[in-house]
Design a protein around this motif. Structure first.
Motif, PDB file in Angstrom:
ATOM      1  N   SER A 139       0.893   0.309  11.104  1.00  0.00           N
ATOM      2  CA  SER A 139       1.857  -0.778  10.871  1.00  0.00           C
ATOM      3  C   SER A 139       1.256  -1.922  10.063  1.00  0.00           C
ATOM      4  O   SER A 139       1.992  -2.718   9.467  1.00  0.00           O
ATOM      5  CB  SER A 139       2.395  -1.307  12.206  1.00  0.00           C
ATOM      6  OG  SER A 139       1.371  -1.966  12.931  1.00  0.00           O
ATOM      7  N   ARG A 140      -0.072  -2.018  10.041  1.00  0.00           N
ATOM      8  CA  ARG A 140      -0.734  -3.086   9.291  1.00  0.00           C
ATOM      9  C   ARG A 140      -1.038  -2.699   7.854  1.00  0.00           C
ATOM     10  O   ARG A 140      -1.536  -3.527   7.088  1.00  0.00           O
ATOM     11  CB  ARG A 140      -2.013  -3.489  10.013  1.00  0.00           C
ATOM     12  CG  ARG A 140      -1.719  -4.211  11.337  1.00  0.00           C
ATOM     13  CD  ARG A 140      -2.941  -4.284  12.234  1.00  0.00           C
ATOM     14  NE  ARG A 140      -2.565  -4.835  13.518  1.00  0.00           N
ATOM     15  CZ  ARG A 140      -2.826  -6.083  13.926  1.00  0.00           C
ATOM     16  NH1 ARG A 140      -3.511  -6.899  13.134  1.00  0.00           N
ATOM     17  NH2 ARG A 140      -2.434  -6.513  15.102  1.00  0.00           N
ATOM     18  N   CYS A 141      -0.770  -1.449   7.504  1.00  0.00           N
ATOM     19  CA  CYS A 141      -1.004  -0.983   6.136  1.00  0.00           C
ATOM     20  C   CYS A 141       0.271  -1.194   5.327  1.00  0.00           C
ATOM     21  O   CYS A 141       1.190  -0.380   5.370  1.00  0.00           O
ATOM     22  CB  CYS A 141      -1.413   0.483   6.141  1.00  0.00           C
ATOM     23  SG  CYS A 141      -2.978   0.799   6.996  1.00  0.00           S
ATOM     24  N   ARG A 142       0.308  -2.287   4.589  1.00  0.00           N
ATOM     25  CA  ARG A 142       1.524  -2.667   3.852  1.00  0.00           C
ATOM     26  C   ARG A 142       1.344  -2.556   2.346  1.00  0.00           C
ATOM     27  O   ARG A 142       2.188  -3.028   1.582  1.00  0.00           O
ATOM     28  CB  ARG A 142       1.924  -4.091   4.240  1.00  0.00           C
ATOM     29  CG  ARG A 142       2.143  -4.269   5.743  1.00  0.00           C
ATOM     30  CD  ARG A 142       2.572  -5.685   6.093  1.00  0.00           C
ATOM     31  NE  ARG A 142       2.732  -5.863   7.524  1.00  0.00           N
ATOM     32  CZ  ARG A 142       1.780  -6.308   8.328  1.00  0.00           C
ATOM     33  NH1 ARG A 142       0.575  -6.619   7.821  1.00  0.00           N
ATOM     34  NH2 ARG A 142       1.993  -6.452   9.618  1.00  0.00           N
ATOM     35  N   GLY A 143       0.248  -1.969   1.935  1.00  0.00           N
ATOM     36  CA  GLY A 143      -0.010  -1.780   0.511  1.00  0.00           C
ATOM     37  C   GLY A 143      -0.998  -0.642   0.339  1.00  0.00           C
ATOM     38  O   GLY A 143      -1.289   0.092   1.284  1.00  0.00           O
TER      39      GLY A 143
END
Length: 222
Positions: free
Chosen positions: A47-51
């Motif tokens: 969920s913290r991987c946004r790129g």
């Protein structure tokens, strides 16, 4: 020392394997979890991987594939050709590459993943985290699985043992939550947040650039 390039195909065929250290410690490896799709214990990391995300030691590619399925541009790297083949078979983009050969891609990635104990790759977490920091764009993060508190930093050699003959020895390290802040600081990073996934007893953390970037501390992982 070698890395466990040829482990995955026989290991996953057998369905079980252990990591044996030179000191006699034995760690059971959760092969079914690694071979399955990303599970509940992976979700806070994902969920913290946004790129753009680099999955270091991607293994069979569950994290890389999960990110791709969410529309996140992700690349897995692993020294095992069998692991890379398995990752690609599930739709992940993966390269058969040693992470320490990736330095030319400095400041390219928004996130770097070190799951399933992969912060121990190469037997020197300071060196590995320093490289990960160089691979990040400004404001990027390193997301890492850790050993529970009390393990400190243990540098060792290890080999993989399954139903067949044991594999070759390779350099490895175990990094516990209690040693994370010191190791991260030596690599020019700081701990932004830590948390526990209770069902799987997995300690995880998010690391960000420190205010200053000192040179790696010689012998910090010794």
């Amino acid at each position: 020392m070698t890395q466990p390039e040829a482990f995955f195909e026989p290991g996953f065929a057998e369905g079980r394997a252990q990591l044996h250290t030179a000191e006699g410690d034995v760690w059971e490896l959760p092969l079914p979890r690694w071979a399955a799709d990303a599970g509940p214990g992976d979700q806070r990391l994902l969920s913290r991987c946004r790129g753009t995300t680099l999955d270091v030691g991607c293994g069979p590619g569950r994290m890389t594939a999960a990110l791709s399925g969410r529309g996140v541009r992700a690349l897995g790297v692993d020294v095992s050709p069998s692991a890379v083949a398995m990752a690609r078979s599930r739709g992940a983009v993966a390269l058969n590459r040693d992470v320490f050969s990736l330095d030319r891609g400095a400041q390219r990635w928004r996130h770097v993943l070190l799951v399933d104990g992969n912060v121990g790759i190469g037997g020197d977490p300071v060196r590995l985290l320093w490289l990960c920091r160089r691979l990040l764009v400004p404001g990027g993060t390193v997301l890492v699985d850790l050993a529970p508190p009390g393990h400190g930093l243990r540098v060792t050699t290890a080999r993989l043992v399954g139903a067949g003959a044991p594999g070759a020895w390779f350099a490895w390290a175990v990094l516990g939550l209690d040693a994370l802040a010191v190791v991260a600081a030596a690599a020019g990073l700081r701990v932004a947040e830590t948390w526990l996934v209770e069902d799987e007893n997995r300690w995880q953390a998010e690391l960000v650039h420190a205010d200053s970037w000192p040179a790696p501390v010689a012998g910090a992982a010794a």
